[in-house]
Design a protein around this motif. Structure first.
Motif, PDB file in Angstrom:
ATOM      1  N   PHE A  89       0.800  -1.225  -0.161  1.00 46.85           N
ATOM      2  CA  PHE A  89      -0.124  -0.051   0.270  1.00 46.85           C
ATOM      3  C   PHE A  89       0.857   1.337   0.025  1.00 46.85           C
ATOM      4  N   ARG A  90       0.310   2.290  -0.114  1.00 45.52           N
ATOM      5  CA  ARG A  90       0.972   3.514  -0.553  1.00 45.52           C
ATOM      6  C   ARG A  90       0.196   4.596   0.640  1.00 45.52           C
ATOM      7  N   VAL A  91       1.238   5.544   1.166  1.00 49.35           N
ATOM      8  CA  VAL A  91       0.614   6.442   2.197  1.00 49.35           C
ATOM      9  C   VAL A  91       0.796   8.082   1.389  1.00 49.35           C
ATOM     10  N   LYS A  92      -0.075   8.485   1.204  1.00 51.90           N
ATOM     11  CA  LYS A  92       0.011   9.990   0.436  1.00 51.90           C
ATOM     12  C   LYS A  92      -0.789  10.895   1.487  1.00 51.90           C
ATOM     13  N   ASP A  93      -0.104  11.939   1.630  1.00 51.46           N
ATOM     14  CA  ASP A  93      -0.634  13.067   2.586  1.00 51.46           C
ATOM     15  C   ASP A  93      -1.723  13.998   1.811  1.00 51.46           C
ATOM     16  N   THR A  94      -2.960  13.852   2.156  1.00 57.44           N
ATOM     17  CA  THR A  94      -3.798  14.869   1.540  1.00 57.44           C
ATOM     18  C   THR A  94      -4.384  15.746   2.316  1.00 57.44           C
ATOM     19  N   GLN A  95      -3.870  15.756   3.410  1.00 55.91           N
ATOM     20  CA  GLN A  95      -4.478  16.676   4.477  1.00 55.91           C
ATOM     21  C   GLN A  95      -4.164  18.242   3.972  1.00 55.91           C
ATOM     22  N   SER A  96      -5.114  19.082   4.290  1.00 55.14           N
ATOM     23  CA  SER A  96      -4.848  20.447   4.046  1.00 55.14           C
ATOM     24  C   SER A  96      -3.737  20.892   4.840  1.00 55.14           C
ATOM     25  N   LYS A  97      -2.990  21.987   4.366  1.00 56.99           N
ATOM     26  CA  LYS A  97      -1.787  22.429   5.074  1.00 56.99           C
ATOM     27  C   LYS A  97      -2.219  23.898   5.642  1.00 56.99           C
ATOM     28  N   VAL A  98      -1.524  24.201   6.829  1.00 52.53           N
ATOM     29  CA  VAL A  98      -1.794  25.476   7.362  1.00 52.53           C
ATOM     30  C   VAL A  98      -0.927  26.257   6.509  1.00 52.53           C
ATOM     31  N   SER A  99      -1.289  27.692   6.102  1.00 58.99           N
ATOM     32  CA  SER A  99      -0.461  28.492   5.546  1.00 58.99           C
ATOM     33  C   SER A  99      -0.449  29.939   6.285  1.00 58.99           C
ATOM     34  N   ARG A 100       0.923  30.536   6.231  1.00 59.61           N
ATOM     35  CA  ARG A 100       0.990  32.078   6.566  1.00 59.61           C
ATOM     36  C   ARG A 100       0.203  32.794   5.480  1.00 59.61           C
ATOM     37  N   ASP A 101      -0.919  33.535   5.703  1.00 56.86           N
ATOM     38  CA  ASP A 101      -1.592  34.159   4.517  1.00 56.86           C
ATOM     39  C   ASP A 101      -1.266  35.850   4.827  1.00 56.86           C
ATOM     40  N   GLU A 102      -0.942  36.177   5.843  1.00 55.19           N
ATOM     41  CA  GLU A 102      -0.796  37.851   5.741  1.00 55.19           C
ATOM     42  C   GLU A 102       0.411  38.037   6.862  1.00 55.19           C
ATOM     43  N   ILE A 103       1.202  38.935   6.440  1.00 56.66           N
ATOM     44  CA  ILE A 103       1.853  39.871   7.477  1.00 56.66           C
ATOM     45  C   ILE A 103       1.337  40.940   7.907  1.00 56.66           C
TER      46      ILE A 103
ATOM     47  N   LEU B 292      -6.194  27.904   7.587  1.00 54.65           N
ATOM     48  CA  LEU B 292      -6.458  26.536   7.357  1.00 54.65           C
ATOM     49  C   LEU B 292      -7.652  26.221   6.515  1.00 54.65           C
ATOM     50  N   ASP B 293      -7.816  25.902   5.221  1.00 55.12           N
ATOM     51  CA  ASP B 293      -8.915  25.858   4.613  1.00 55.12           C
ATOM     52  C   ASP B 293      -9.681  27.167   4.763  1.00 55.12           C
ATOM     53  N   GLY B 294      -9.247  28.273   4.823  1.00 55.29           N
ATOM     54  CA  GLY B 294      -9.816  29.415   4.708  1.00 55.29           C
ATOM     55  C   GLY B 294     -10.215  30.093   6.228  1.00 55.29           C
ATOM     56  N   LYS B 295     -10.051  29.058   7.255  1.00 54.43           N
ATOM     57  CA  LYS B 295     -10.299  29.655   8.658  1.00 54.43           C
ATOM     58  C   LYS B 295      -9.064  30.115   9.143  1.00 54.43           C
ATOM     59  N   ASP B 296      -9.269  31.128   9.903  1.00 56.53           N
ATOM     60  CA  ASP B 296      -7.992  31.623  10.874  1.00 56.53           C
ATOM     61  C   ASP B 296      -7.646  30.734  12.084  1.00 56.53           C
TER      62      ASP B 296
ATOM     63  N   LYS C 105      11.487  31.438  12.921  1.00 59.67           N
ATOM     64  CA  LYS C 105      11.889  30.339  11.817  1.00 59.67           C
ATOM     65  C   LYS C 105      10.561  29.766  11.436  1.00 59.67           C
ATOM     66  N   SER C 106       9.919  29.189  12.450  1.00 56.74           N
ATOM     67  CA  SER C 106       8.756  28.582  12.281  1.00 56.74           C
ATOM     68  C   SER C 106       8.083  28.677  13.508  1.00 56.74           C
ATOM     69  N   VAL C 107       6.631  28.422  13.150  1.00 52.82           N
ATOM     70  CA  VAL C 107       5.675  28.326  14.316  1.00 52.82           C
ATOM     71  C   VAL C 107       4.859  26.740  14.233  1.00 52.82           C
ATOM     72  N   THR C 108       4.624  26.298  15.294  1.00 56.52           N
ATOM     73  CA  THR C 108       3.736  24.941  15.504  1.00 56.52           C
ATOM     74  C   THR C 108       2.265  25.423  15.735  1.00 56.52           C
ATOM     75  N   ILE C 109       1.565  24.689  15.175  1.00 57.46           N
ATOM     76  CA  ILE C 109       0.058  25.256  15.324  1.00 57.46           C
ATOM     77  C   ILE C 109      -0.527  23.866  15.503  1.00 57.46           C
ATOM     78  N   LYS C 110      -1.478  23.656  16.762  1.00 54.59           N
ATOM     79  CA  LYS C 110      -2.290  22.713  17.123  1.00 54.59           C
ATOM     80  C   LYS C 110      -3.556  22.639  16.163  1.00 54.59           C
ATOM     81  N   VAL C 111      -3.663  21.653  15.408  1.00 52.53           N
ATOM     82  CA  VAL C 111      -4.788  21.554  14.312  1.00 52.53           C
ATOM     83  C   VAL C 111      -5.562  20.506  14.819  1.00 52.53           C
TER      84      VAL C 111
END
Length: 130
Positions: free
Chosen positions: A34-48, A78-82, A102-108
Motif C-alpha cells: 500500500f501507499r501512504v499519501k498526505d492529502t491533509q490540507s496544510k496551514v499557510s501564513r496568509d498575511e504579514i 487552514l482551509d480559509g479559517k483563521d 524560523k517557524s511556528v507550530t500550530i495545533k490543528v
C-alpha cells in the motif's frame, strides 16, 4: 496528539509459524502493498500584519511572549479559517529586540474527535521591537 505515518510505499507480510522437521519456522502466507499519501490540507501564513512588536520577551525562551508576538505579526489559515490563535510553539533565533521567527507550530484539531495534530509552518521572517 496524532502522529502521521511517513509518506511512501509499504509492504506488509503475514507470517504463520509452522513446524517443519520438528523445528518452528515462519512461513509467509500473504503479502500486500500500500501507499501512504498526505492529502491533509496544510496551514499557510496568509498575511504579514506587521514586522514590529511592542513588548519584548524577557529571554528568547519566553515562549508565552514569543507566541503572543507571532500572533500579533502574522495570520495563519487552514482551509480559509483563521488558526492563528492555535499557535503552541515558536522557533526563533536572535536577540529579544530583534529576532527571526524560523517557524511556528500550530495545533490543528481533527474534525469529529478530541484529537489534534501539530503542524510546523516555516515562517523565516525577522521581527523588530518598536
Amino acid at each position: 496528539a496524532i502522529s502521521k505515518a511517513p509518506v511512501g510505499s509499504y509492504k506488509v507480510t503475514l507470517f504463520e509459524t509452522r513446524t517443519v522437521d520438528g523445528k518452528d519456522v515462519e512461513v509467509a502466507i500473504r503479502t500486500t502493498n500500500f501507499r501512504v499519501k498526505d492529502t491533509q490540507s496544510k496551514v499557510s501564513r496568509d498575511e504579514i500584519k506587521t514586522r514590529y512588536y511592542e513588548t519584548a520577551p524577557g529571554t528568547m525562551s519566553d515562549m508565552t511572549t514569543l507566541i503572543s508576538i507571532a500572533k500579533s505579526c502574522f495570520k495563519f489559515t487552514l482551509d480559509g479559517k483563521d488558526v492563528t490563535d492555535k499557535i503552541v510553539h515558536v522557533e526563533a533565533i536572535g536577540k529579544v529586540s530583534e529576532f527571526n521567527i524560523k517557524s511556528v507550530t500550530i495545533k490543528v484539531d481533527v474534525e469529529g474527535s478530541a484529537n489534534h495534530l501539530e503542524e510546523k509552518v516555516n515562517v523565516g521572517l525577522t521581527v523588530t521591537q518598536k
